[in-house]
Design a protein around this motif. Structure first.
Motif, PDB file in Angstrom:
ATOM      1  N   ASP A  26       0.819  -1.211   0.000  1.00  0.00           N
ATOM      2  CA  ASP A  26       0.000   0.000   0.000  1.00  0.00           C
ATOM      3  C   ASP A  26       0.852   1.261   0.000  1.00  0.00           C
ATOM      4  N   ASP A  68      -0.385   7.893   2.636  1.00  0.00           N
ATOM      5  CA  ASP A  68      -1.790   7.608   2.390  1.00  0.00           C
ATOM      6  C   ASP A  68      -2.455   8.919   1.965  1.00  0.00           C
ATOM      7  N   LEU A 128      -7.152   4.260   9.402  1.00  0.00           N
ATOM      8  CA  LEU A 128      -7.558   4.036   8.014  1.00  0.00           C
ATOM      9  C   LEU A 128      -6.410   3.512   7.152  1.00  0.00           C
ATOM     10  N   THR A 129      -5.186   3.856   7.499  1.00  0.00           N
ATOM     11  CA  THR A 129      -4.045   3.310   6.768  1.00  0.00           C
ATOM     12  C   THR A 129      -3.916   1.806   7.010  1.00  0.00           C
ATOM     13  N   GLU A 139      -6.376  -0.228   7.983  1.00  0.00           N
ATOM     14  CA  GLU A 139      -7.664  -0.916   7.848  1.00  0.00           C
ATOM     15  C   GLU A 139      -7.633  -2.082   6.860  1.00  0.00           C
ATOM     16  N   ARG A 140      -7.227  -1.818   5.626  1.00  0.00           N
ATOM     17  CA  ARG A 140      -7.356  -2.853   4.600  1.00  0.00           C
ATOM     18  C   ARG A 140      -6.453  -4.053   4.876  1.00  0.00           C
ATOM     19  N   THR A 141      -5.224  -3.813   5.280  1.00  0.00           N
ATOM     20  CA  THR A 141      -4.331  -4.936   5.567  1.00  0.00           C
ATOM     21  C   THR A 141      -4.873  -5.769   6.719  1.00  0.00           C
ATOM     22  N   LEU A 174      -7.998  -6.050   7.665  1.00  0.00           N
ATOM     23  CA  LEU A 174      -9.186  -6.769   7.205  1.00  0.00           C
ATOM     24  C   LEU A 174      -8.822  -7.925   6.276  1.00  0.00           C
ATOM     25  N   ASN A 175      -7.805  -7.736   5.458  1.00  0.00           N
ATOM     26  CA  ASN A 175      -7.399  -8.819   4.556  1.00  0.00           C
ATOM     27  C   ASN A 175      -7.027 -10.068   5.352  1.00  0.00           C
ATOM     28  N   SER A 190     -10.400 -11.260   7.460  1.00  0.00           N
ATOM     29  CA  SER A 190     -11.495 -11.740   6.610  1.00  0.00           C
ATOM     30  C   SER A 190     -11.140 -13.075   5.966  1.00  0.00           C
ATOM     31  N   ASP A 206     -17.194 -11.882   5.622  1.00  0.00           N
ATOM     32  CA  ASP A 206     -17.523 -10.461   5.474  1.00  0.00           C
ATOM     33  C   ASP A 206     -17.378  -9.735   6.816  1.00  0.00           C
ATOM     34  N   GLY A 246     -16.231  -5.898   8.420  1.00  0.00           N
ATOM     35  CA  GLY A 246     -16.060  -4.506   8.055  1.00  0.00           C
ATOM     36  C   GLY A 246     -15.548  -3.700   9.229  1.00  0.00           C
TER      37      GLY A 246
END
Length: 301
Positions: A38, A45, A117-118, A120-122, A124-125, A128, A293, A295
Motif C-alpha cells: 500500500d 496515504d 484508516l491506513t 484498515e485494509r491490511t 481486514l485482509n 477476513s 464479510d 467490516g
C-alpha cells in the motif's frame, strides 16, 4: 511510513501468537511486506492525509456482517500496532474460534484516525480471509457431527500463508494434516508407480526414514489389502465411491486409520462420514475459501 520495530510491539500479543503455534517474527515480516504494497518507501496515504487532520483521533469497530467463525483477529491487531505503535488501543477483541452472528462487534480499535484508516485494509485482509477458512471448516465439522470422521486440511494452501491457514482450520474445529514434505511421508500414485507398487513404496520409506509417519494412497481394495498385510497404519482412499469405502472400512476392521480424499463436497460430507472412515481431507478449506464479510466502521462521534 514509519513502522513500529518488532522489539517495540506488545509482548503479550506476540506471546499469544506463539501460544497458537504461530511465528510472530514471520508474521511481522509478512505484515510489513503487505503494508509496503500500500505504501512503498516514502509514500503517504494520500486520501487520509488530505481529508483528516494529523491530530485527529477516532474509534472504529470491526463488525461481522454474516454468521460464521472468526480467526486472525490477533494478526489484525498486530497490523494496527505495526502501523501505530503504542498510540493504538485495542479492546473488545473476541477470541479466535468464536462463532458470531451478523452485527456482532469482534474488535474495537482506537487511536489516530489516519493510522486507523491506513491499517484498515491490511488488517481486514488477514482477518477476513482467515475467518473465511475457519467458517468453511466449521461447516464441515457440523456436517460430520456424530460420526467418527474428522475433517483434515491439505498442503493446498496459498504460498506463504500455510501456517496461518492451518491455524484458521484449527479455529474452525478441523484437524491439521502434515505441514510440509518432511514431517510425514505421503505416498501417492506417482510414488507408487515409481516404486513398483504400494508395498515396495511403503517399505522404501520405512527403510529410508525409520519411525517417520507414513500414509499410502490406494485406488482399489486389492491395494488396501496389500498394505494391511504389510502393517501400514494410515491409508488414503482416493476417489472411491461410498459403497467401496464402506467395504474398505469393513476389510480394515480398525487395523489402520482411513482417510477419504478426492473431489469431496460439503453436500456429500455426511454420506462419506457415515461409511466409517476416520478422516476426510478437503483442499477447498484453504485453496478455494470465500472470505468472511468483516467490516471496519469508524465512529462519527
Amino acid at each position: 511510513m514509519n513502522l513500529t520495530p518488532y522489539a517495540a510491539l506488545p509482548a503479550s500479543l506476540l506471546d499469544e501468537l506463539r501460544a497458537a503455534a504461530l511465528d510472530p517474527d514471520r508474521i511481522y515480516f509478512d505484515i510489513v511486506t503487505a503494508l509496503h504494497e500500500d505504501l512503498p518507501a516514502e509514500a503517504v496515504d494520500t486520501t487520509s492525509v488530505a481529508t483528516i487532520s494529523a491530530d485527529a483521533t477516532g474509534q472504529a469497530d470491526f463488525n461481522a456482517r454474516e454468521e460464521g467463525v472468526v480467526a486472525g483477529l490477533g494478526v489484525a491487531a498486530l497490523v494496527f500496532h505495526v502501523v501505530m505503535g503504542d498510540t493504538v488501543t485495542i479492546t473488545d477483541r473476541v477470541a479466535d474460534g468464536t462463532h458470531v452472528t451478523p452485527g456482532a462487534r469482534v474488535m474495537r480499535v482506537s487511536g489516530p484516525t489516519r493510522g486507523l484508516l491506513t491499517a484498515e485494509r491490511t488488517a481486514l485482509n488477514y482477518a477476513s480471509h482467515l475467518s473465511g477458512v475457519a467458517t468453511a471448516t466449521s461447516h464441515w465439522v457440523a456436517a460430520l457431527d456424530g460420526t467418527r470422521a474428522k475433517v483434515l486440511d491439505t498442503r493446498k494452501t496459498l504460498p506463504n500463508w500455510r501456517a496461518l491457514q492451518k491455524y484458521a482450520v484449527r479455529c474452525g474445529g478441523g484437524v491439521n494434516h502434515r505441514f510440509g514434505l518432511a514431517d510425514m511421508a505421503m505416498v501417492k500414485d506417482n510414488h507408487v508407480i515409481a516404486a513398483g507398487g504400494v508395498v515396495p513404496a511403503l517399505e522404501a520409506v520405512r527403510a529410508a526414514f525409520p519411525g517417520l509417519p507414513v500414509e499410502v494412497e490406494v485406488t482399489d481394495l486389492d491395494q488396501l489389502r496389500e498394505l494391511l498385510d504389510a502393517g501400514c497404519d494410515r491409508i488414503l482412499l482416493d476417489n472411491m465411491d461410498s459403497a467401496t469405502m464402506v467395504e474398505a472400512v469393513r476389510i480394515t476392521a480398525d487395523r489402520a486409520s482411513l482417510e477419504a480424499s478426492g473431489g469431496l463436497t460439503l453436500e456429500r460430507a455426511r454420506e462419506v462420514a457415515e461409511t466409517g472412515v476416520d478422516f476426510i481431507s478437503v483442499g477447498a478449506l484453504t485453496h478455494s475459501v470465500i472470505v468472511f464479510d468483516l467490516g471496519m466502521d469508524l465512529s462519527d462521534t
